[in-house]
Design a protein around this motif. Sequence first.
Motif, mmCIF file in Angstrom:
data_model
loop_
_atom_site.group_PDB
_atom_site.id
_atom_site.type_symbol
_atom_site.label_atom_id
_atom_site.label_comp_id
_atom_site.label_asym_id
_atom_site.label_seq_id
_atom_site.Cartn_x
_atom_site.Cartn_y
_atom_site.Cartn_z
ATOM 1 N N VAL A 293 0.683 -1.217 -0.104
ATOM 2 C CA VAL A 293 -0.247 0.246 0.181
ATOM 3 C C VAL A 293 0.979 1.055 -0.477
ATOM 4 O O VAL A 293 0.892 2.514 -0.684
ATOM 5 N N GLY B 12 -0.584 -0.450 -4.131
ATOM 6 C CA GLY B 12 -0.007 1.136 -3.854
ATOM 7 C C GLY B 12 1.534 1.546 -4.510
ATOM 8 O O GLY B 12 1.862 2.600 -4.236
ATOM 9 N N THR C 114 -5.852 6.129 2.192
ATOM 10 C CA THR C 114 -5.044 5.604 0.806
ATOM 11 C C THR C 114 -5.814 4.922 0.395
ATOM 12 O O THR C 114 -5.362 4.598 -0.760
ATOM 13 N N HIS D 282 -5.783 2.468 -5.221
ATOM 14 C CA HIS D 282 -4.990 2.849 -5.427
ATOM 15 C C HIS D 282 -4.838 4.577 -6.110
ATOM 16 O O HIS D 282 -4.170 5.192 -5.482
#
Length: 561
Positions: free
Chosen positions: A110, A147, A365, A416
């Motif tokens: 991420v 991500g 996020t 993402h």
Amino acid sequence: MTDEERTRLIRTACGEEKADLVIKNATVADVFGGGWLHGDVAVTGGRIAGVGSYSGKTETDGSGKYVLPAFYDAHLHFESVAVRPSEYLRLTVPRGVTAYNADPHEIANVCGMRGVKFMLDDVRGVPADVHMMMPSCVPATGEDRSGAHLTAEDAERGKKLGLFGLGEMMNVPGVLGCDKDVIKKLGVFDIIDGHAPALSGGALSAYAAAGVLTDHECTTVEEANDRISRGMYVLMREGSQAKNVRALCRAVNDYNADRFLFCTDDRNLSDVAEHGTIDNCVRIAVSCGIPPIRAIKIASQNAFAAYGIKGKGAIAPGYAADMFVCSDPAECVAEEVYHAGMLVARSGEPLFARSGADASDLRGTVVLPDLTEEDLALPFTSGMPVIEVLPETLYTALSTAESPEGLDLVCCIERHRALGEIGRAYVRGFGLRGGAIAQTVGHDSHNITVLGDNTRDMLLAVRALGSDGGFAVCSGGRITAKTDLEIGGLMSMGSAADALKARRELNAAVSALGHAEGIEPLMLLSFLTLTVIPDVKLNTKGLYDVARGRYVYRCDKKENR
């Protein structure tokens, strides 16, 4: 050890000086001799001086008690417990587990290396040996949308940060195909953990020859023996969905017992709090007929030896005084836990402070485009391929269905960069009815995974996740439970106690929808998108055949819609 420390330890062992701490009249696990010793455990300067007859500046009565070496979880992901690492350690150190190999590849997928740095910062000062691994596969495969993207150069930087080894090498095709970046990563660290489900023959030999030390994906005796014969260590895993200890205990014998370790890999917060981790593995092994002293050795000394860590994992002269006191070695319920000779937990409660590591830049996020019910829909056609889930395993099967009866719909939504990619498939064997579950926990790329029996509830659950992410359960057009996971959409900012309360409410909402026996719904759902575990998984592009390395169908191509 300094000259002064060594001198003190020698004089204490000889009885010429008082020990700092003595546990009197205890029964002590002898993991080297395979039996039990009776006497006083003397500790000086954080190390064991000896087991015999000693006096100390501080003495405690060990009559009727057992002293065991502290346990080692050989492979886990803190993120899977959905609390920050320091909060997880407040739950597990009091259970006698003071060493961990933690792979932060979830947060790395991420947030990249800033996520890894947070994990390192969060465990600083905790009285435990946390060996943080360098994530090896971010993303897990070239087909996944994560991500971040970490290269061999990142691995070099990770080594300079103090990372312990290379985390589970899931990119088996990359190893066997001698991918340049993979080969470079393998050369950065001496310690390399593995992940090789169903691998055998020459391919397994090639994988081991690359320097891979372990595998935690064994599910059968045959697989375990196959790896041991190639010089690898087998990690017997007991997670929340993947439960392999009982099956693999049948492979343990007098000759190969030192090649087995215990690990938890992915275990939810409820299971950690209620049943423990490596202590739970020991109890299961003993129930399968493994002698307690052997199970204790597997849980402690074996792991330290496998990873080349000297002076840990035993109650023996010169070894670190990482140990715990219990009343029954078969149950191994820790009453007092020591790390480097210091009392760090008593009666299940930690005696150390919470971490203050800043996680503020790991929030927000989740980035999505506007979504409609139509975006989640998948028209059913007779004979279409479906994912079939199986009890107590992460493996799935590729099947077909003649009607939608008994099926759930699952979607994997890229979260993402708001790319608008959505993979869709039907699932048999989950058994969810009257609602939907959405979550930002979706191994390993951690896109949004949502499963339900109607698109209205599915869309509401996805929207409820917000920009921070977490878990959401929806039924009858309303949200019945929601848990925020502010840190990367994976971990709670709050305490373990608060997170556990929220988890129980979440579990109750999921149970109200119903599900099949032998599955942990949230954990299994998070693994329906992991495209490195056979047979078939779903990513943001479509339904992917793991064994053949190709799509069954793609949702980003009009002809497959």
